[in-house]
Scaffold this active site. Sequence first.
Site, PDB file in Angstrom:
ATOM      1  CG  PHE A 125      -1.946   1.104   1.145  1.00  0.00           C
ATOM      2  CD1 PHE A 125      -3.039   1.005   0.294  1.00  0.00           C
ATOM      3  CD2 PHE A 125      -1.781   2.266   1.874  1.00  0.00           C
ATOM      4  CE1 PHE A 125      -3.957   2.042   0.186  1.00  0.00           C
ATOM      5  CE2 PHE A 125      -2.703   3.307   1.767  1.00  0.00           C
ATOM      6  CZ  PHE A 125      -3.787   3.192   0.932  1.00  0.00           C
ATOM      7  CG  ASP A 195      -0.623  -2.047   6.852  1.00  0.00           C
ATOM      8  OD1 ASP A 195      -1.716  -2.298   7.405  1.00  0.00           O
ATOM      9  OD2 ASP A 195      -0.426  -1.025   6.161  1.00  0.00           O
ATOM     10  CE1 TYR A 220      -9.691   4.057   6.356  1.00  0.00           C
ATOM     11  CE2 TYR A 220      -8.594   5.030   8.248  1.00  0.00           C
ATOM     12  CZ  TYR A 220      -8.609   4.720   6.910  1.00  0.00           C
ATOM     13  OH  TYR A 220      -7.528   5.062   6.122  1.00  0.00           O
ATOM     14  CE  LYS A 221      -8.082   0.214   4.873  1.00  0.00           C
ATOM     15  NZ  LYS A 221      -8.627   0.895   3.678  1.00  0.00           N
ATOM     16  NE  ARG A 368     -10.400  -1.391  -3.177  1.00  0.00           N
ATOM     17  CZ  ARG A 368      -9.767  -0.783  -2.167  1.00  0.00           C
ATOM     18  NH1 ARG A 368      -8.585  -1.227  -1.743  1.00  0.00           N
ATOM     19  NH2 ARG A 368     -10.279   0.268  -1.602  1.00  0.00           N
TER      20      ARG A 368
END
Lengths: 409, 409
Positions: A125, A195, A220-221, A368
């Site tokens: 990422f 991560d 927050y995912k 996605r």
Amino acid sequence: MTSFEDAGRLDAADPLAPKRQAFHLPDGVIYLDGNSLGAMPKRAPARLRTVLETEWAERLIRSWTESDWINLPLRVGDRVAPLIGAGPGEVVVGDSTSVNLYKCLGAARALRPDRRVILTEQDNFPTDNYIIEGIARSERMEIRYVPAGTDPREALDERVAVVLLTQVNYRTAAMHDLAAVTAAAHRAGAVMIWDLSHSVGVVPLDVRGAAVDFAVGCTYKYLNGGPGAPAFTYVAPAHAASVAQPLSGWMGHKTPFAFAQHYEPAAEIRRYLCGTPQILSLAALDESLAVWDGVDMSAVREKSLRMTQLFMDLVERHCAGHGLEIVTPRNAQRGSHVSIACAHGYPVIRAMVEGGVIGDFRAPDLMRFGFAPLYGSYAEVAEAVRIMQEILVTGAWRDPKYATVLAVT
Amino acid sequence: MTSFEDAGRLDAADPLAPKRQAFHLPDGVIYLDGNSLGAMPKRAPARLRTVLETEWAERLIRSWTESDWINLPLRVGDRVAPLIGAGPGEVVVGDSTSVNLYKCLGAARALRPDRRVILTEQDNFPTDNYIIEGIARSERMEIRYVPAGTDPREALDERVAVVLLTQVNYRTAAMHDLAAVTAAAHRAGAVMIWDLSHSVGVVPLDVRGAAVDFAVGCTYKYLNGGPGAPAFTYVAPAHAASVAQPLSGWMGHKTPFAFAQHYEPAAEIRRYLCGTPQILSLAALDESLAVWDGVDMSAVREKSLRMTQLFMDLVERHCAGHGLEIVTPRNAQRGSHVSIACAHGYPVIRAMVEGGVIGDFRAPDLMRFGFAPLYGSYAEVAEAVRIMQEILVTGAWRDPKYATVLAVT
């Protein structure tokens, strides 16, 4: 599973189906972007009201003790801990994933002062790699990038100080074997940082069992903590007590309220705090994490794999011939989102959003779709594919209005 | 001003008195700790409700564009800008004061690569000095501490790369002449960073006029942004465009949503962002800052000086003979709090809190009282002193229950 009718049968047998009631989900929307921003747990607003109207407005400064704001980063950490296989007092929540990566990289680097290489993946990422660039500059380190699709274990050698990988790739959803890669890094004498942003809440994790050195992740995912909710940091207890991190702010001090002139880090994970925690965001996350009480992570994982499999099966059967290529692995080494390469992916996603199916797009050509087992249903998966099929078959995506790129900045 | 009756006259003539209505203040409390956590603006809860129930719950991921969350750090920065004398697009809000100090120190250090000294004060706010220690270690810098009470300008020489000072001392409230010290730092070839945490919202500031290089500050004190509200960063436009900061996270990237492999900082102040901003805390601050619309900072300053003067005058007249010593300067080079050294300061503060007057205590012996011109009244100042006098005269503070130190951690 290749017919739309399979969905109803799967929903009827879904042990997690009742959890959906814990979330606010907008009418007329199939939300397949919980991998980017999770849905709101219904209990969040009442908690925020209490924090504002009672804790802040009425008790004011006294809430640091009376409402125990001062320990909230650790209490929320203790809620995250079982989701990643950590013990109590081993996880702290605050700052962002990026800032926490910087702390961990600084500490990890200090554990291997004689080595100069940070190993990462080219398609890690972006913020992970940007943060590596920042610390590599100040610490005069070298960055070794593993090309996409290559096993990072092959790039290990005695020069590698730190390995930083994201377990589930944000684009393809391909998943590393956390225990195997950690063990390989250790055999090479390197420190392992994971991560877990795209795995926590959908993949059962065992950072302790795998002897992970450091782990950070987003809340927050799939953890549904709210927009920009503070991130977590796990540090193996032996490291937490032995090495300092570079962002030596007062909240990580051994005795912050002694106002000592010199920094002395707190004994354990508290030293990974830096400044004053953002209490409103942290309280929303704390409340949101309560929906995980009693949730069986193996049931979550099973549903995640079934939802993504159903989606891929239906896309292959019903959307063939439209230039779509599923880039997410079909084997079980995957996270909970599915990415589909498509030259006209951007307008297709735009048309799907207008049709009530929210997914997202990752340049240059990836559509996605994320699947959140706590609130998503199989019927939604099937309906999303039906809408995608309709948009592809009718060519609705060719409407010029979908071609304009919406600037997020 | 030495009689309790002066207070009524001052309140009657106070042009800021109507602003008090904009805040929620608890019944039966005289709040003299707004320098630590400001009172809640009444408009904050409704905004949070909208952010949760509409922006998060209903619009979900779309709020990054539709509710412009993505630019909120800059929009809130533009609200802070006039309070410090900055222009639009020159201030960004996010992370904590500690984290922002690290960013500014890293950038400032890069502006003076051939110099090795960071100059600070021994009694600077602890987190400022702790963060200096952290960056000094990684950047191999030397720290020069100016002893308390000494003019930092005397410690300037050609080895000093960066000067970091807090304008208003958190203990004594003694205030530096921002323009004069900045000019002296520049004459010595050093870069000037100001921590404005204890001055913003009570002292008129002009960072542009004074040619300040970097400034950071807290928003949960006199700006009433809520517990742990995100901090601001000002960077002189020339520096913002020319030098990178070390916490190179994706939100500071030129094109974060291009997901480029390498970090390229945004052109301007946006590069001082790092990770994803904590939107709930940021939105509460945004809303709270609206109470400053139309406020004349010179009226705020005038009231601040009058409140602190009235307090000191009344303490001197009515609390004499009890071992109190006011350590806050009587001249105008002071901020908006008053500190009183007292061997039994801790139990006196505890007894005052029980009597409805909330101040705080700073080890080893300081009673500290903050005066917030937007919502405090002169009558409260007088009543606070009357209660302090009563506690001292009756010896109520000697009750053993006030001796137990309340642990905040």
